[in-house]
Design a protein around this motif. Structure first.
Motif, PDB file in Angstrom:
ATOM      1  N   ILE A  89     -40.872 -84.559 -81.462  1.00 62.63           N
ATOM      2  CA  ILE A  89     -40.136 -83.774 -80.470  1.00 62.63           C
ATOM      3  C   ILE A  89     -40.655 -82.343 -80.457  1.00 62.63           C
ATOM      4  CG2 ILE A  89     -37.884 -82.961 -79.706  1.00 62.63           C
ATOM      5  CD1 ILE A  89     -38.059 -85.943 -79.549  1.00 62.63           C
ATOM      6  N   ASP A  90     -41.081 -81.881 -79.305  1.00 63.54           N
ATOM      7  CA  ASP A  90     -41.543 -80.506 -79.118  1.00 63.54           C
ATOM      8  C   ASP A  90     -40.336 -79.569 -79.169  1.00 63.54           C
ATOM      9  OD1 ASP A  90     -42.559 -78.086 -78.214  1.00 63.54           O
ATOM     10  OD2 ASP A  90     -43.736 -78.976 -76.592  1.00 63.54           O
ATOM     11  N   SER A  91     -40.333 -78.678 -80.155  1.00 66.99           N
ATOM     12  CA  SER A  91     -39.209 -77.737 -80.304  1.00 66.99           C
ATOM     13  C   SER A  91     -39.635 -76.303 -80.038  1.00 66.99           C
ATOM     14  CB  SER A  91     -38.613 -77.844 -81.715  1.00 66.99           C
ATOM     15  OG  SER A  91     -39.591 -77.554 -82.704  1.00 66.99           O
ATOM     16  N   SER A  92     -40.722 -76.123 -79.297  1.00 63.41           N
ATOM     17  CA  SER A  92     -41.195 -74.777 -78.976  1.00 63.41           C
ATOM     18  C   SER A  92     -40.204 -74.078 -78.041  1.00 63.41           C
ATOM     19  CB  SER A  92     -42.576 -74.836 -78.330  1.00 63.41           C
ATOM     20  OG  SER A  92     -42.535 -75.578 -77.126  1.00 63.41           O
ATOM     21  N   LEU A  93     -40.291 -72.775 -77.991  1.00 62.91           N
ATOM     22  CA  LEU A  93     -39.352 -72.005 -77.172  1.00 62.91           C
ATOM     23  C   LEU A  93     -39.473 -72.360 -75.690  1.00 62.91           C
ATOM     24  CD1 LEU A  93     -39.592 -68.480 -78.867  1.00 62.91           C
ATOM     25  CD2 LEU A  93     -37.703 -70.110 -78.988  1.00 62.91           C
ATOM     26  N   SER A  94     -40.655 -72.817 -75.269  1.00 61.14           N
ATOM     27  CA  SER A  94     -40.821 -73.193 -73.867  1.00 61.14           C
ATOM     28  C   SER A  94     -40.011 -74.435 -73.520  1.00 61.14           C
ATOM     29  CB  SER A  94     -42.305 -73.439 -73.562  1.00 61.14           C
ATOM     30  OG  SER A  94     -42.830 -74.463 -74.392  1.00 61.14           O
ATOM     31  N   ILE A  96     -36.895 -74.973 -74.969  1.00 58.66           N
ATOM     32  CA  ILE A  96     -35.544 -74.778 -75.467  1.00 58.66           C
ATOM     33  C   ILE A  96     -34.473 -75.142 -74.439  1.00 58.66           C
ATOM     34  CG2 ILE A  96     -35.416 -72.321 -74.815  1.00 58.66           C
ATOM     35  CD1 ILE A  96     -33.934 -71.877 -77.500  1.00 58.66           C
ATOM     36  N   LYS A  97     -34.731 -74.916 -73.140  1.00 59.76           N
ATOM     37  CA  LYS A  97     -33.726 -75.237 -72.126  1.00 59.76           C
ATOM     38  C   LYS A  97     -33.496 -76.737 -72.015  1.00 59.76           C
ATOM     39  CE  LYS A  97     -35.522 -73.101 -68.603  1.00 59.76           C
ATOM     40  NZ  LYS A  97     -35.662 -72.599 -67.211  1.00 59.76           N
ATOM     41  N   GLU A  98     -34.518 -77.525 -72.332  1.00 61.47           N
ATOM     42  CA  GLU A  98     -34.423 -78.971 -72.187  1.00 61.47           C
ATOM     43  C   GLU A  98     -34.111 -79.674 -73.502  1.00 61.47           C
ATOM     44  OE1 GLU A  98     -34.506 -79.442 -69.204  1.00 61.47           O
ATOM     45  OE2 GLU A  98     -35.934 -78.074 -68.264  1.00 61.47           O
ATOM     46  N   LEU A  99     -34.042 -78.915 -74.607  1.00 64.11           N
ATOM     47  CA  LEU A  99     -33.995 -79.532 -75.927  1.00 64.11           C
ATOM     48  C   LEU A  99     -32.749 -80.381 -76.133  1.00 64.11           C
ATOM     49  CD1 LEU A  99     -35.743 -79.713 -78.408  1.00 64.11           C
ATOM     50  CD2 LEU A  99     -34.579 -77.713 -79.342  1.00 64.11           C
ATOM     51  N   GLU A 100     -31.600 -79.912 -75.685  1.00 66.93           N
ATOM     52  CA  GLU A 100     -30.374 -80.673 -75.879  1.00 66.93           C
ATOM     53  C   GLU A 100     -30.432 -82.009 -75.147  1.00 66.93           C
ATOM     54  OE1 GLU A 100     -25.494 -80.293 -75.364  1.00 66.93           O
ATOM     55  OE2 GLU A 100     -26.808 -78.608 -74.820  1.00 66.93           O
ATOM     56  N   PHE A 101     -30.935 -81.984 -73.912  1.00 69.31           N
ATOM     57  CA  PHE A 101     -31.048 -83.229 -73.151  1.00 69.31           C
ATOM     58  C   PHE A 101     -32.062 -84.164 -73.805  1.00 69.31           C
ATOM     59  CE2 PHE A 101     -31.824 -86.187 -69.797  1.00 69.31           C
ATOM     60  CZ  PHE A 101     -30.674 -86.179 -69.018  1.00 69.31           C
ATOM     61  N   GLU A 102     -33.161 -83.596 -74.298  1.00 66.99           N
ATOM     62  CA  GLU A 102     -34.183 -84.410 -74.950  1.00 66.99           C
ATOM     63  C   GLU A 102     -33.650 -85.097 -76.196  1.00 66.99           C
ATOM     64  OE1 GLU A 102     -37.516 -81.907 -75.715  1.00 66.99           O
ATOM     65  OE2 GLU A 102     -38.030 -81.642 -73.600  1.00 66.99           O
ATOM     66  N   ILE A 247     -35.599 -83.841 -65.608  1.00 62.52           N
ATOM     67  CA  ILE A 247     -35.234 -84.088 -66.999  1.00 62.52           C
ATOM     68  C   ILE A 247     -34.267 -85.266 -67.104  1.00 62.52           C
ATOM     69  CG2 ILE A 247     -33.319 -82.442 -66.973  1.00 62.52           C
ATOM     70  CD1 ILE A 247     -35.728 -83.159 -69.912  1.00 62.52           C
ATOM     71  N   SER A 248     -33.515 -85.522 -66.034  1.00 58.71           N
ATOM     72  CA  SER A 248     -32.565 -86.635 -66.036  1.00 58.71           C
ATOM     73  C   SER A 248     -33.260 -87.993 -66.107  1.00 58.71           C
ATOM     74  CB  SER A 248     -31.681 -86.575 -64.790  1.00 58.71           C
ATOM     75  OG  SER A 248     -32.461 -86.637 -63.611  1.00 58.71           O
ATOM     76  N   GLU A 249     -34.575 -88.028 -65.827  1.00 58.53           N
ATOM     77  CA  GLU A 249     -35.329 -89.279 -65.871  1.00 58.53           C
ATOM     78  C   GLU A 249     -35.864 -89.596 -67.265  1.00 58.53           C
ATOM     79  OE1 GLU A 249     -38.448 -88.986 -63.031  1.00 58.53           O
ATOM     80  OE2 GLU A 249     -37.115 -88.746 -61.312  1.00 58.53           O
ATOM     81  N   LEU A 250     -35.592 -88.721 -68.219  1.00 52.85           N
ATOM     82  CA  LEU A 250     -36.156 -88.902 -69.555  1.00 52.85           C
ATOM     83  C   LEU A 250     -35.693 -90.218 -70.185  1.00 52.85           C
ATOM     84  CD1 LEU A 250     -37.951 -87.573 -71.662  1.00 52.85           C
ATOM     85  CD2 LEU A 250     -35.939 -86.378 -72.552  1.00 52.85           C
TER      86      LEU A 250
END
Length: 306
Positions: A89-94, A96-102, A247-250
């Motif tokens: 899992i990519d946890s870079s700051l770029s 961060i907005k998607e991290l919770e959904f991921e 992101i909803s398609e993840l």
């Protein structure tokens, strides 16, 4: 191990993962024994609608090594062979907005994917790659580890592929090896370069599946070089790269990976002629149907690397 006595030669064969090699020994009677390992190739076959093509027969497959057609010894569905999978899992700051959904989607993926006999290890990567959970079949333990992801600077994309492959290579043979990587495909801090990561994946006989979450839609504003690198490595290993529009398609992307991993074919053959040790050998699988086949494009023959 199966032994076949041939006049002055006794050829022994061993069922290995996807690595081929040979060894010559001489016994007390002066006979030469040559060990040749079976090469296994995982193949995903999709019909014209993109769905797994089921119930294909052995005579519908052809396999070539270095352009030479091989005799296929075994064709079987791969749905029952256990999985060893590293989830990166990519946890870079770029991201961060998607991290919770991921992490929510990853939690559902783990719940669905991990079956008895399967094992999954969890990693996060930003400026470095960190293991959050070792290989285990314990779903609650893996889901709990997702909560320990901490955003960081940088994106060590190639290191994630390289270290994921190395981790899988240390595991016992006879199991499928898979990397699933969720990232925006940025690359800023890796010590490994593209070719080092690609060769590590081929040498470990892993399938790479990447889900690229594009925070920026315009090509001029994102790292397309990283995207192309992941596509190339995935193509080399027989995996795939997915680009969800939202992101909803993840979750749907995770479902596609799960479905494909349960509907693969395994082809196996004894290389003829036997390959030199320490070389990468090109592979091609063809299928006689209105289908698209994905399989790794090369394998490492073992021994000293030339």
């Amino acid at each position: 191990m199966v032994f076949a006595a041939l006049v002055l030669a006794c050829v022994s064969t061993t069922l290995g993962p996807a690595v081929a090699g040979q060894r010559n020994d001489q016994d007390q009677r002066g006979r030469i024994r040559v060990e040749v390992k079976l090469v296994s190739v995982l193949s995903s076959v999709l019909d014209k609608n993109g769905h797994p093509a089921m119930d294909l027969t052995a005579d519908q497959f052809e396999l070539y090594e270095e352009g030479v057609k091989q005799k296929i010894e075994l064709v079987e569905p791969e749905t029952q062979q256990p999985l060893d999978l590293t989830l990166m899992i990519d946890s870079s700051l770029s991201e961060i907005k998607e991290l919770e959904f991921e992490t929510d989607a990853a939690s559902r993926f783990i719940q669905k994917l991990v079956r008895p006999g399967d094992r999954l290890a969890l990693f996060e990567f930003a400026d470095a790659v960190t293991q959050l959970a070792p290989f285990t079949s314990n779903v609650p333990t893996l889901q709990a580890a997702l909560k320990h992801i901490v955003p960081g600077d940088g994106t060590a994309l190639y290191d994630a592929v390289y270290l994921g492959a190395q981790t899988l290579e240390r595991n016992p043979a006879g199991r499928r090896r898979v990397i699933v990587l969720v990232t925006d495909a940025g690359e800023t801090t890796s010590r490994a370069d593209f070719e080092t990561a690609r060769r590590a994946a081929l040498r470990a006989d892993v399938l790479l599946y990447s889900i690229v979450v594009r925070a920026v839609k315009s090509e001029s504003g994102r790292n397309t070089a990283g995207e192309h690198a992941l596509e190339t490595i995935a193509d080399s290993t027989g995996g795939a790269t997915y680009f969800p529009d939202e992101i909803s398609e993840l979750g749907a992307m995770f479902d596609r990976i799960d479905r494909e991993l349960r509907t693969q074919y395994r082809l196996a053959y004894y290389p003829d002629p036997r390959p030199p040790a320490g070389t990468y050998r090109t592979l091609e699988v063809r299928v006689k149907c209105d289908c698209k086949v994905r399989s790794r494009k090369a394998y490492y023959s073992g021994g000293h690397l030339e």
